[in-house]
Design a protein around this motif. Structure first.
Motif, PDB file in Angstrom:
ATOM      1  N   ASP A 108       0.815  -1.209   0.000  1.00  0.00           N
ATOM      2  CA  ASP A 108       0.000   0.000   0.000  1.00  0.00           C
ATOM      3  C   ASP A 108       0.853   1.265   0.000  1.00  0.00           C
ATOM      4  OD1 ASP A 108      -2.310  -1.614   0.121  1.00  0.00           O
ATOM      5  OD2 ASP A 108      -2.147  -1.725   2.300  1.00  0.00           O
ATOM      6  N   SER A 109       1.922   1.255   0.807  1.00  0.00           N
ATOM      7  CA  SER A 109       2.796   2.427   0.857  1.00  0.00           C
ATOM      8  C   SER A 109       4.150   2.046   1.440  1.00  0.00           C
ATOM      9  CB  SER A 109       2.167   3.543   1.701  1.00  0.00           C
ATOM     10  OG  SER A 109       2.079   3.147   3.060  1.00  0.00           O
ATOM     11  N   SER A 127       7.348   4.175   3.376  1.00  0.00           N
ATOM     12  CA  SER A 127       7.837   5.425   3.939  1.00  0.00           C
ATOM     13  C   SER A 127       9.275   5.219   4.410  1.00  0.00           C
ATOM     14  CB  SER A 127       6.938   5.851   5.100  1.00  0.00           C
ATOM     15  OG  SER A 127       7.471   6.988   5.727  1.00  0.00           O
ATOM     16  N   VAL A 141       9.025   1.992   6.813  1.00  0.00           N
ATOM     17  CA  VAL A 141       7.793   1.314   7.191  1.00  0.00           C
ATOM     18  C   VAL A 141       7.050   0.998   5.895  1.00  0.00           C
ATOM     19  CG1 VAL A 141       5.591   1.489   8.398  1.00  0.00           C
ATOM     20  CG2 VAL A 141       7.650   2.487   9.411  1.00  0.00           C
ATOM     21  N   THR A 190       3.611  -0.560   4.455  1.00  0.00           N
ATOM     22  CA  THR A 190       2.235  -0.944   4.759  1.00  0.00           C
ATOM     23  C   THR A 190       1.793  -1.936   3.687  1.00  0.00           C
ATOM     24  OG1 THR A 190       1.828   1.227   5.722  1.00  0.00           O
ATOM     25  CG2 THR A 190      -0.105  -0.101   5.165  1.00  0.00           C
ATOM     26  N   THR A 195      -1.127  -5.032   2.647  1.00  0.00           N
ATOM     27  CA  THR A 195      -2.400  -5.710   2.881  1.00  0.00           C
ATOM     28  C   THR A 195      -2.245  -7.152   2.417  1.00  0.00           C
ATOM     29  OG1 THR A 195      -3.684  -3.688   2.619  1.00  0.00           O
ATOM     30  CG2 THR A 195      -4.866  -5.771   2.346  1.00  0.00           C
ATOM     31  N   THR A 227      -4.401  -5.480   6.967  1.00  0.00           N
ATOM     32  CA  THR A 227      -3.315  -4.549   6.679  1.00  0.00           C
ATOM     33  C   THR A 227      -2.402  -4.446   7.888  1.00  0.00           C
ATOM     34  OG1 THR A 227      -4.749  -3.321   5.183  1.00  0.00           O
ATOM     35  CG2 THR A 227      -2.784  -2.184   5.976  1.00  0.00           C
ATOM     36  N   VAL A 228      -1.101  -4.419   7.604  1.00  0.00           N
ATOM     37  CA  VAL A 228      -0.110  -4.382   8.673  1.00  0.00           C
ATOM     38  C   VAL A 228       1.056  -3.491   8.240  1.00  0.00           C
ATOM     39  CG1 VAL A 228       1.124  -6.430   7.848  1.00  0.00           C
ATOM     40  CG2 VAL A 228       1.245  -5.842  10.252  1.00  0.00           C
ATOM     41  N   ASN A 229       1.714  -2.882   9.222  1.00  0.00           N
ATOM     42  CA  ASN A 229       2.936  -2.119   8.971  1.00  0.00           C
ATOM     43  C   ASN A 229       4.133  -2.994   9.307  1.00  0.00           C
ATOM     44  OD1 ASN A 229       1.653   0.293   8.200  1.00  0.00           O
ATOM     45  ND2 ASN A 229       1.412   0.898  10.328  1.00  0.00           N
ATOM     46  N   ASP A 244       8.304  -3.101   9.587  1.00  0.00           N
ATOM     47  CA  ASP A 244       9.506  -2.284   9.687  1.00  0.00           C
ATOM     48  C   ASP A 244      10.625  -2.922   8.876  1.00  0.00           C
ATOM     49  OD1 ASP A 244       8.362  -0.394  11.442  1.00  0.00           O
ATOM     50  OD2 ASP A 244       8.736  -1.706  13.154  1.00  0.00           O
TER      51      ASP A 244
END
Length: 186
Positions: A86-87, A89, A96, A98, A100, A155-157, A159
């Motif tokens: 999803d993203s 950063s 990080v 993200t 799904t 959805t999870v972040n 590292d």
């Protein structure tokens, strides 16, 4: 004079090319995307190495006693698995991501097995079967239940860290422990 001017222009163009070349490589976001894709595409595509790893982790879990082929079960585990980034950063040497994930729920599986066990315990016809036939019937019901589980999105972040010039998950278990996906359940 024309030769000297041509030489100066050629040198200027070469110098400009050398200055811009280092920026032509993939940026950190692209490198992280490649690392995530390489890892999770193996599950999505049910690579032989992933299936072998799953089969090894399933050994001694009683599946064979129920007449369930471990490779068939491992294939059912990854059936329906997918993911989407999803993203991303990036902040220096950390990032990080993200993601799904789509997959079968571990909690749904436990609930279904509990329901199946209760139904079998209360079925007089099941009680009349031989022990071998009861195991085979239970194994079939478990596999049927498992293959019918709904695929859910979560959805999870995650590292990521830059270590030795390569992006990798900082703590794989910490990120994936947050989701209810049977593929990552321990």
């Amino acid at each position: 004079m024309k030769r000297a001017l041509a030489a100066i222009v050629a040198c200027t163009l070469c110098a400009a090319a050398f200055v811009t070349l280092p920026s032509c490589g993939p940026d950190n976001e692209e490198l992280i995307r490649e690392a995530v894709t390489q890892k999770y595409d193996a599950y999505k595509n049910a690579d032989d190495a992933v299936l072998s790893q799953l089969v090894s982790s399933l050994e001694n879990n009683g599946l064979t006693e129920l007449g369930i082929d471990e490779t068939e079960f491992a294939t059912a585990v990854v059936d329906g698995f997918d993911y989407a980034i999803d993203s991303i950063s990036v902040n220096g040497d950390s990032a990080v991501v993200t993601v799904t994930f789509a997959g079968k729920s571990y909690m749904d599986l436990l609930s279904s097995i509990s329901d199946t066990t209760e139904a079998l315990a209360n079925d007089p016809a099941f009680a009349e079967l031989s022990q071998e036939d009861r195991r085979a019937a239970a194994g079939k019901m478990v596999m049927d239940t498992f293959t019918e589980l709904e695929v859910r999105n979560e959805t999870v972040n995650l590292d990521y860290q830059l270590t030795d010039n390569a992006w990798q998950e900082a703590d794989e278990q910490a990120g994936l422990a947050q989701i209810d996906n049977i593929l990552f359940a321990k």
